[in-house]
Design a protein around this motif. Structure first.
Motif, mmCIF file in Angstrom:
data_model
loop_
_atom_site.group_PDB
_atom_site.id
_atom_site.type_symbol
_atom_site.label_atom_id
_atom_site.label_comp_id
_atom_site.label_asym_id
_atom_site.label_seq_id
_atom_site.Cartn_x
_atom_site.Cartn_y
_atom_site.Cartn_z
ATOM 1 N N VAL A 60 -1.662 -10.671 -3.172
ATOM 2 C CA VAL A 60 -1.995 -9.500 -2.349
ATOM 3 C C VAL A 60 -0.730 -8.718 -2.026
ATOM 4 N N LEU A 61 0.320 -9.428 -1.640
ATOM 5 C CA LEU A 61 1.585 -8.768 -1.326
ATOM 6 C C LEU A 61 2.145 -8.059 -2.551
ATOM 7 N N SER A 62 2.129 -8.722 -3.682
ATOM 8 C CA SER A 62 2.619 -8.115 -4.917
ATOM 9 C C SER A 62 1.863 -6.817 -5.223
ATOM 10 N N ASP A 63 0.544 -6.867 -5.089
ATOM 11 C CA ASP A 63 -0.286 -5.679 -5.355
ATOM 12 C C ASP A 63 0.009 -4.558 -4.365
ATOM 13 N N ARG A 64 0.126 -4.898 -3.083
ATOM 14 C CA ARG A 64 0.353 -3.856 -2.065
ATOM 15 C C ARG A 64 1.740 -3.242 -2.190
ATOM 16 N N LEU A 65 2.739 -4.062 -2.498
ATOM 17 C CA LEU A 65 4.083 -3.509 -2.710
ATOM 18 C C LEU A 65 4.084 -2.570 -3.904
ATOM 19 N N ALA A 66 3.410 -2.942 -4.974
ATOM 20 C CA ALA A 66 3.329 -2.079 -6.165
ATOM 21 C C ALA A 66 2.658 -0.754 -5.809
ATOM 22 N N LEU A 67 1.588 -0.799 -5.009
ATOM 23 C CA LEU A 67 0.895 0.421 -4.587
ATOM 24 C C LEU A 67 1.823 1.324 -3.778
ATOM 25 N N LEU A 68 2.556 0.739 -2.835
ATOM 26 C CA LEU A 68 3.448 1.529 -1.985
ATOM 27 C C LEU A 68 4.618 2.104 -2.770
ATOM 28 N N VAL A 69 5.101 1.368 -3.766
ATOM 29 C CA VAL A 69 6.158 1.889 -4.648
ATOM 30 C C VAL A 69 5.584 3.006 -5.521
ATOM 31 N N GLU A 70 4.411 2.785 -6.086
ATOM 32 C CA GLU A 70 3.759 3.793 -6.944
ATOM 33 C C GLU A 70 3.570 5.121 -6.212
ATOM 34 N N HIS A 71 3.262 5.057 -4.928
ATOM 35 C CA HIS A 71 3.025 6.273 -4.146
ATOM 36 C C HIS A 71 4.282 6.805 -3.472
ATOM 37 N N GLY A 72 5.431 6.225 -3.783
ATOM 38 C CA GLY A 72 6.697 6.747 -3.277
ATOM 39 C C GLY A 72 6.939 6.497 -1.798
ATOM 40 N N ILE A 73 6.275 5.498 -1.229
ATOM 41 C CA ILE A 73 6.448 5.160 0.186
ATOM 42 C C ILE A 73 7.568 4.133 0.348
ATOM 43 N N LEU A 74 7.665 3.234 -0.622
ATOM 44 C CA LEU A 74 8.756 2.258 -0.678
ATOM 45 C C LEU A 74 9.474 2.410 -2.010
ATOM 46 N N VAL A 75 10.710 1.969 -2.039
ATOM 47 C CA VAL A 75 11.478 1.911 -3.275
ATOM 48 C C VAL A 75 12.024 0.489 -3.413
ATOM 49 N N ARG A 76 12.057 0.009 -4.650
ATOM 50 C CA ARG A 76 12.617 -1.317 -4.928
ATOM 51 C C ARG A 76 14.119 -1.186 -5.127
ATOM 52 N N VAL A 77 14.876 -2.025 -4.429
ATOM 53 C CA VAL A 77 16.338 -2.026 -4.533
ATOM 54 C C VAL A 77 16.763 -3.429 -4.962
ATOM 55 N N PRO A 78 17.448 -3.558 -6.112
ATOM 56 C CA PRO A 78 17.821 -4.892 -6.589
ATOM 57 C C PRO A 78 18.927 -5.527 -5.745
ATOM 58 N N TYR A 79 18.870 -6.838 -5.654
ATOM 59 C CA TYR A 79 19.947 -7.644 -5.072
ATOM 60 C C TYR A 79 19.961 -8.968 -5.826
ATOM 61 N N ARG A 80 21.079 -9.667 -5.774
ATOM 62 C CA ARG A 80 21.190 -10.937 -6.491
ATOM 63 C C ARG A 80 21.837 -11.972 -5.572
#
Length: 170
Positions: A60-80
């Motif tokens: 569910v979290l994976s799906d909701r994060l993808a939705l929010l990224v797709e709609h430009g509400i969140l952005v994914r920022v890499p870290y290691r």
């Protein structure tokens, strides 16, 4: 534009096909979306932290994060993390930050109507002075509108007339 119904409800003359509330709720209206956004607004940005703290099932979290990224509400920022594979944090975009007053309004409503007797578990505070922040209605001329009944919907530039359905025309 068609005239309103005889009982004086002007909104019944407007189409809801292009309703911005409906379109917004198609993105934000699912419970877990609001929980994800609550976590990110509170500074929780990493997948596992959001999942653990928000109590959200992994898929569910994976799906909701993808939705929010797709709609430009969140952005994914890499870290290691040291010695591990690359992972991502989720950060608010300007479009996401624009939802903050919505969350303050929801928090205000919750504090008033559904909080425990001791009060709300979290308050939103002004960093400048420390006072609790509240959502308010303000018109484009800058007037504070404390009485909710002093606002009313009206046709906007994108309004379209409502098309009578075949069953209503009978």
């Amino acid at each position: 534009m068609s005239s309103p119904r005889a009982d004086g409800v002007p909104a019944l003359a407007w189409s809801t096909d292009n309703c911005t509330v409906g379109r917004s709720m198609a993105i934000l209206g699912e419970r877990w979306v609001l929980v994800v956004l609550r976590e990110v607004f509170n500074g929780v940005r990493r997948f596992e932290d959001i999942r653990d703290h928000g109590g959200i099932p992994r898929q569910v979290l994976s799906d909701r994060l993808a939705l929010l990224v797709e709609h430009g509400i969140l952005v994914r920022v890499p870290y290691r993390p040291e010695g591990q594979r690359e992972r991502y944090e989720y950060r608010l975009t300007p479009k996401g930050f624009d939802l903050y007053p919505v969350f303050v309004a929801i928090a205000d409503w919750g504090a008033k109507y559904v909080a425990d007797p001791e009060g709300p578990p979290v308050e939103v505070a002004h960093r400048g002075c420390g006072a609790v922040v509240h959502a308010e209605l303000v018109c484009e001329e800058g007037h504070l509108v404390p009485e909710r009944r002093d606002v009313a919907p009206r046709p906007g530039p994108g309004v379209k007339p409502r098309q009578e359905s075949s069953s209503a025309a009978r």
